[in-house]
Design a protein around this motif. Structure first.
Motif, PDB file in Angstrom:
ATOM      1  N   ALA A 210      -1.071  -6.645   6.812  1.00  0.00           N
ATOM      2  CA  ALA A 210      -0.345  -7.617   6.711  1.00  0.00           C
ATOM      3  C   ALA A 210      -1.677  -8.679   5.930  1.00  0.00           C
ATOM      4  O   ALA A 210      -2.962  -8.366   6.191  1.00  0.00           O
ATOM      5  CB  ALA A 210      -0.130  -8.532   7.375  1.00  0.00           C
ATOM      6  N   GLU A 211      -1.640  -9.043   4.450  1.00  0.00           N
ATOM      7  CA  GLU A 211      -2.135 -10.182   4.093  1.00  0.00           C
ATOM      8  C   GLU A 211      -3.569  -9.236   2.896  1.00  0.00           C
ATOM      9  O   GLU A 211      -4.028  -9.617   2.454  1.00  0.00           O
ATOM     10  CB  GLU A 211      -2.757 -10.566   4.786  1.00  0.00           C
ATOM     11  N   LYS A 212      -4.659  -8.825   4.459  1.00  0.00           N
ATOM     12  CA  LYS A 212      -5.973  -8.611   3.907  1.00  0.00           C
ATOM     13  C   LYS A 212      -5.956  -7.541   2.853  1.00  0.00           C
ATOM     14  O   LYS A 212      -7.073  -7.431   2.787  1.00  0.00           O
ATOM     15  CB  LYS A 212      -6.931  -8.781   5.471  1.00  0.00           C
ATOM     16  N   THR A 213      -4.978  -6.743   3.234  1.00  0.00           N
ATOM     17  CA  THR A 213      -6.077  -5.188   2.947  1.00  0.00           C
ATOM     18  C   THR A 213      -5.085  -5.125   1.761  1.00  0.00           C
ATOM     19  O   THR A 213      -4.322  -5.797   1.322  1.00  0.00           O
ATOM     20  CB  THR A 213      -5.409  -3.950   4.039  1.00  0.00           C
ATOM     21  N   ALA A 214      -5.719  -3.584   1.018  1.00  0.00           N
ATOM     22  CA  ALA A 214      -5.019  -3.532  -0.226  1.00  0.00           C
ATOM     23  C   ALA A 214      -4.020  -3.053  -0.582  1.00  0.00           C
ATOM     24  O   ALA A 214      -2.797  -3.479  -1.902  1.00  0.00           O
ATOM     25  CB  ALA A 214      -5.590  -2.387  -0.952  1.00  0.00           C
ATOM     26  N   TYR A 215      -3.391  -2.267   0.679  1.00  0.00           N
ATOM     27  CA  TYR A 215      -1.977  -2.266   0.554  1.00  0.00           C
ATOM     28  C   TYR A 215      -1.303  -3.135   0.566  1.00  0.00           C
ATOM     29  O   TYR A 215      -0.015  -2.704  -0.238  1.00  0.00           O
ATOM     30  CB  TYR A 215      -1.961  -0.921   1.840  1.00  0.00           C
ATOM     31  N   ALA A 216      -1.767  -3.325   1.483  1.00  0.00           N
ATOM     32  CA  ALA A 216      -0.476  -4.932   1.464  1.00  0.00           C
ATOM     33  C   ALA A 216      -0.349  -5.920  -0.011  1.00  0.00           C
ATOM     34  O   ALA A 216       0.808  -6.297  -0.091  1.00  0.00           O
ATOM     35  CB  ALA A 216      -0.805  -6.093   2.230  1.00  0.00           C
ATOM     36  N   ARG A 217      -0.906  -5.787  -1.150  1.00  0.00           N
ATOM     37  CA  ARG A 217      -1.286  -6.036  -2.478  1.00  0.00           C
ATOM     38  C   ARG A 217      -0.151  -5.287  -3.178  1.00  0.00           C
ATOM     39  O   ARG A 217      -0.081  -5.463  -4.384  1.00  0.00           O
ATOM     40  CB  ARG A 217      -2.553  -6.382  -3.141  1.00  0.00           C
ATOM     41  N   VAL A 218      -0.274  -4.058  -3.160  1.00  0.00           N
ATOM     42  CA  VAL A 218       0.971  -3.080  -4.203  1.00  0.00           C
ATOM     43  C   VAL A 218       1.867  -3.431  -3.711  1.00  0.00           C
ATOM     44  O   VAL A 218       2.604  -3.622  -2.452  1.00  0.00           O
ATOM     45  CB  VAL A 218       0.650  -1.749  -3.556  1.00  0.00           C
ATOM     46  N   PRO A 219       2.864  -3.686  -5.078  1.00  0.00           N
ATOM     47  CA  PRO A 219       3.997  -4.168  -4.744  1.00  0.00           C
ATOM     48  C   PRO A 219       5.027  -3.310  -4.510  1.00  0.00           C
ATOM     49  O   PRO A 219       4.412  -1.963  -4.588  1.00  0.00           O
ATOM     50  CB  PRO A 219       4.324  -4.951  -6.629  1.00  0.00           C
ATOM     51  N   SER A 220       5.601  -2.951  -4.463  1.00  0.00           N
ATOM     52  CA  SER A 220       7.347  -2.263  -4.245  1.00  0.00           C
ATOM     53  C   SER A 220       8.008  -1.988  -4.889  1.00  0.00           C
ATOM     54  O   SER A 220       7.993  -2.730  -6.049  1.00  0.00           O
ATOM     55  CB  SER A 220       7.655  -2.195  -2.977  1.00  0.00           C
ATOM     56  N   PRO A 221       7.420  -0.842  -5.634  1.00  0.00           N
ATOM     57  CA  PRO A 221       8.245   0.192  -6.733  1.00  0.00           C
ATOM     58  C   PRO A 221      10.125  -0.710  -7.238  1.00  0.00           C
ATOM     59  O   PRO A 221      10.742   0.147  -8.020  1.00  0.00           O
ATOM     60  CB  PRO A 221       8.202   1.284  -6.582  1.00  0.00           C
ATOM     61  N   GLU A 222      10.998  -1.227  -6.301  1.00  0.00           N
ATOM     62  CA  GLU A 222      12.010  -1.276  -6.155  1.00  0.00           C
ATOM     63  C   GLU A 222      12.733  -1.488  -7.803  1.00  0.00           C
ATOM     64  O   GLU A 222      12.862  -1.650  -8.146  1.00  0.00           O
ATOM     65  CB  GLU A 222      12.557  -2.575  -5.498  1.00  0.00           C
ATOM     66  N   TYR A 223      13.137  -0.223  -8.389  1.00  0.00           N
ATOM     67  CA  TYR A 223      14.092  -0.468  -9.130  1.00  0.00           C
ATOM     68  C   TYR A 223      13.686  -0.751 -10.173  1.00  0.00           C
ATOM     69  O   TYR A 223      13.309  -1.862 -11.406  1.00  0.00           O
ATOM     70  CB  TYR A 223      15.089  -1.887  -9.357  1.00  0.00           C
ATOM     71  N   ARG A 224      11.881  -0.331 -10.601  1.00  0.00           N
ATOM     72  CA  ARG A 224      10.952  -1.342 -11.870  1.00  0.00           C
ATOM     73  C   ARG A 224      10.606  -2.224 -11.586  1.00  0.00           C
ATOM     74  O   ARG A 224       9.727  -3.170 -12.060  1.00  0.00           O
ATOM     75  CB  ARG A 224      12.006  -0.330 -12.839  1.00  0.00           C
ATOM     76  N   GLN A 225      11.327  -2.569 -10.262  1.00  0.00           N
ATOM     77  CA  GLN A 225      10.776  -4.562 -10.031  1.00  0.00           C
ATOM     78  C   GLN A 225       9.108  -4.835 -10.038  1.00  0.00           C
ATOM     79  O   GLN A 225       8.835  -5.760 -10.167  1.00  0.00           O
ATOM     80  CB  GLN A 225      12.191  -5.587 -10.107  1.00  0.00           C
ATOM     81  N   PHE A 226       9.010  -4.179  -9.209  1.00  0.00           N
ATOM     82  CA  PHE A 226       7.895  -4.632  -8.464  1.00  0.00           C
ATOM     83  C   PHE A 226       7.787  -5.313  -7.686  1.00  0.00           C
ATOM     84  O   PHE A 226       6.468  -6.495  -8.264  1.00  0.00           O
ATOM     85  CB  PHE A 226       6.382  -3.735  -9.593  1.00  0.00           C
ATOM     86  N   ARG A 227       8.597  -5.885  -6.623  1.00  0.00           N
ATOM     87  CA  ARG A 227       8.743  -6.457  -6.171  1.00  0.00           C
ATOM     88  C   ARG A 227       7.319  -6.795  -5.021  1.00  0.00           C
ATOM     89  O   ARG A 227       6.934  -5.557  -4.134  1.00  0.00           O
ATOM     90  CB  ARG A 227       9.354  -6.887  -5.000  1.00  0.00           C
ATOM     91  N   LYS A 228       7.187  -8.393  -5.149  1.00  0.00           N
ATOM     92  CA  LYS A 228       5.672  -8.520  -3.670  1.00  0.00           C
ATOM     93  C   LYS A 228       6.367  -8.831  -2.253  1.00  0.00           C
ATOM     94  O   LYS A 228       7.819  -9.750  -2.547  1.00  0.00           O
ATOM     95  CB  LYS A 228       5.242  -9.420  -4.330  1.00  0.00           C
ATOM     96  N   ARG A 229       6.481  -8.542  -1.203  1.00  0.00           N
ATOM     97  CA  ARG A 229       7.279  -8.858   0.281  1.00  0.00           C
ATOM     98  C   ARG A 229       6.759 -10.306   0.288  1.00  0.00           C
ATOM     99  O   ARG A 229       5.827 -10.730   0.937  1.00  0.00           O
ATOM    100  CB  ARG A 229       7.103  -8.265   1.422  1.00  0.00           C
TER     101      ARG A 229
END
Lengths: 412, 230
Positions: B128-147
């Motif tokens: 959560a929050e601090k890591t690089a992984y958390a900053r990778v948006p998810s590729p939902e339907y090409r929309q690249f949403r952030k949680r």
């Protein structure tokens, strides 16, 4: 217990429940669904069960009010307005319960804007939108003349009346006759609407072929009968508490008790029929949910809550000579009304807790992927708050709204 | 093939053929799917269900990897009150419009295959929050949403999209280039075959013509586009 202390108890529990509910609502608004215990297997929980419970109470009390305004049954005349008011309040409680359940509460308007006409949920929403408008209009025309009369009184009560009268001033007999005609027309239209919309709630479950325990043509019918039984049961309690309580409403309470007994027995007949057919067929997918309900971790909801407290005890109370004492009758009503929440839980939760694909709940390790569901504290608090709101609304209704007419004279 | 592809006028009819004899139950597909789609805890676009076949000392466990079946007649689509979930015109992939979905979860109850999941907004505590992984948006339907709280897809229903974000502009996948559903790409035993049933030359169409495939819960008339070879 004398009526005064009964009323005090009523107000105190309303306030306490409402205050407890605020804790739950705070959690719901701040953290969304994180504190709710349902998941992706048991997708619906207490909030949905509460929703179908309240909506059943609403449809039931409305249909009973139609006995007065459509079928002209004098026996229930004293509770006519109370029944319509109950229908409005319980409908509001139902909508609040289901609103809490939405993943995106502030998109609720989508169901009007983007309705999918293939979805039973959409039919239901359109039908109860019509029903809300109809109910509120009917209640207003029922009260209009009394609101106008009360509006002449000085003080805050008069002001509330003037506000609620919406500028109407006509107190003539002609206007009253017109009101009666409108009420009759609305109540008549309301009967098929209420049947369709609560049958529609049953259909919402019935059409889901993926959940064999729900997938039955009996479902819309069972929903209607249980709505009438639970709504009638609630009205016996309300008639015993409000409008001078059981002392004045004695005959009405007893008559309601008889009707509720009949409806409850019909409901039991339908439920037994469902079970017998399912167990005779013995198809595992079909019987699994029923087995869960009667022998699963929450067996006591079925045996104790639903069967003993909600069915057997009230039947005994209504059949024995106690059935002629309004206090016992209203106690039976209270038990039946409370018992139906158990019925609703036993429809929603075991129906979902039977895995659709064997092994699904073990496939990934997650609390959201389990067949075991107990409502969380937040879920209970939200519903306790909704009940509290209902009690307070009844209290205010009693305080502020005009009471039933007696022998043609308006009492304010 | 058992079903009638002539009925569809779609350009592509994407689906899978899964050979249960090749599946060893390693769950690499589950992990690959999680990594590709960045699904939160409790949300999995594909799962592996396993149970021992009953009776007999020689019986082996049956593993069944189970994505969304992208049914020809999806019950989830019919029940959605706001038409937020639908079957795409061009390729039959069943998708969800996150901005329309109200999170009522009726589609989850209506899916006979448990292919849908509600996103409760629970995050990976460790990232959560601090890591690089958390900053990778998810590729939902090409929309690249952030949680983020109160924004989609938190509060929505989520499901397998056949990694639709890997399609090119023409709706094609490219196996050689690695633009291929993550579960099929990663399957160690090569048990998951993905392709276009409309193309008679495709691997999936050939497999079904050579071997007998079964589909789950045929009696419900959903006509899944995922076939199992036993």
């Amino acid at each position: 217990m004398d009526p005064r202390s009964l009323k005090r108890l009523f107000w105190i529990s309303g306030l306490v429940f409402f205050a407890l509910g605020l804790i739950g609502w705070r959690d719901r608004f701040l953290y969304g669904h994180v504190s709710a215990n349902y998941g992706s297997v048991v997708t619906w929980g207490l909030w949905v069960a509460a929703y179908i419970y309240f909506i059943g109470l609403s449809a039931g009390s409305f249909l009973i009010s139609s006995l007065v305004y459509v079928f002209n049954m004098k026996r229930f005349e004293r509770i006519g307005r109370l029944a319509v008011f109950t229908a409005v309040v319980t409908l509001l409680l139902a909508l609040i319960s289901i609103w809490a359940d939405l993943g995106h509460m502030f998109r609720a308007w989508h169901v009007i804007a983007y309705a999918n006409f293939k979805s039973p949920m959409a039919w239901m929403i359109w039908l109860y939108s019509a029903y809300v408008i109809l109910l509120v209009t009917e209640l207003w025309f029922l009260l209009r003349a009394d609101l106008v009369a009360g509006g002449r009184a000085p003080g805050p009560k008069g002001m509330v009346y003037r506000l609620l009268a919406l500028g109407s001033r006509d107190q003539s007999e002609a206007a009253r006759a017109r009101d009666r005609w409108i009420v009759r027309a609305l109540a008549t239209i309301g009967v098929p609407v209420a049947i369709m919309f609560h049958g529609g709630v049953g259909a919402l479950f019935g059409v889901v072929a993926a959940r064999p325990a729900w997938h039955s043509g009996m479902f819309p019918i069972i929903f209607l009968v249980s709505a009438l039984a639970s709504g009638g049961a609630l009205l016996t309690v309300i008639a015993a508490i409000f409008q001078d309580g059981w002392q004045r409403n004695r005959d009405t309470v007893i008559a309601l008790g008889r009707m509720v007994l009949g409806l409850l027995l019909l409901d039991v007949l339908f439920q037994v029929s469902e079970m017998l057919v399912a167990f005779y067929g013995g198809i595992p997918g079909h019987t699994e949910s029923l087995r869960l309900a009667i022998g699963g971790p929450f067996w006591w909801v079925f045996w104790w809550w639903q069967l003993v407290l909600g069915t057997l005890v009230p039947i005994v109370l209504l059949v024995l000579p106690t059935g002629r004492d309004p206090r016992w009758v209203s106690l039976a009503g209270l038990l039946i009304a409370a018992g139906f929440l158990g019925v609703r839980l036993n429809i929603v939760i075991p129906g979902l807790a039977a895995e659709e694909i064997r092994g699904l709940s073990e496939a990934i390790a997650s609390a959201r992927m389990t067949t075991y569901y107990v409502p969380s504290a937040t879920e209970w608090l939200v519903i306790v708050g909704v009940v509290g709101l209902g009690l307070l609304l009844f209290g205010f209704g009693e305080l502020l709204l005009p009471k039933e007419e007696e022998a043609g004279h308006v009492r304010v | 093939m058992a079903e009638s592809p002539a009925r569809t006028r779609r350009k592509f009819r994407y689906g899978m053929v899964i050979d249960t004899r090749r599946c060893v139950g390693c769950k690499a597909c589950v992990v690959a799917c999680k990594a590709e789609n960045k699904t939160p805890p409790g949300v999995a676009y594909t799962v592996v269900v396993e149970h021992a076949l009953p009776t007999g000392p020689n019986d082996k466990p049956l593993f069944m990897t189970k994505p969304c079946f992208h049914c020809e007649r999806p019950p989830c689509v019919d029940v959605c009150p706001v038409s937020a979930t639908f079957k795409r015109e061009q390729d039959g992939i069943v998708v969800i419009d996150y901005d329309r979905c109200i999170g009522c979860r009726y589609c989850i109850t209506a899916c006979p295959y448990g292919a849908r999941f509600f996103d409760f907004g629970e995050n990976y505590p460790s990232v959560a929050e601090k890591t690089a992984y958390a900053r990778v948006p998810s590729p939902e339907y090409r929309q690249f949403r952030k949680r983020a709280a109160d924004t989609s897809p938190v509060g929505n229903v989520r499901k397998c999209t056949l990694c639709v974000h890997l399609q090119d502009a023409g709706g094609r996948y490219d196996q050689a280039a690695g633009r291929w559903p993550a579960c099929a790409k990663t399957c160690t035993g090569r048990a998951i075959f993905f392709g276009d049933f409309n193309d008679p030359e495709s691997e999936v169409a050939r497999l079904l013509s050579e071997r007998h495939g079964v589909r789950l819960k045929e009696e419900l008339g959903t006509e899944p586009n995922v076939h199992y070879l036993l």
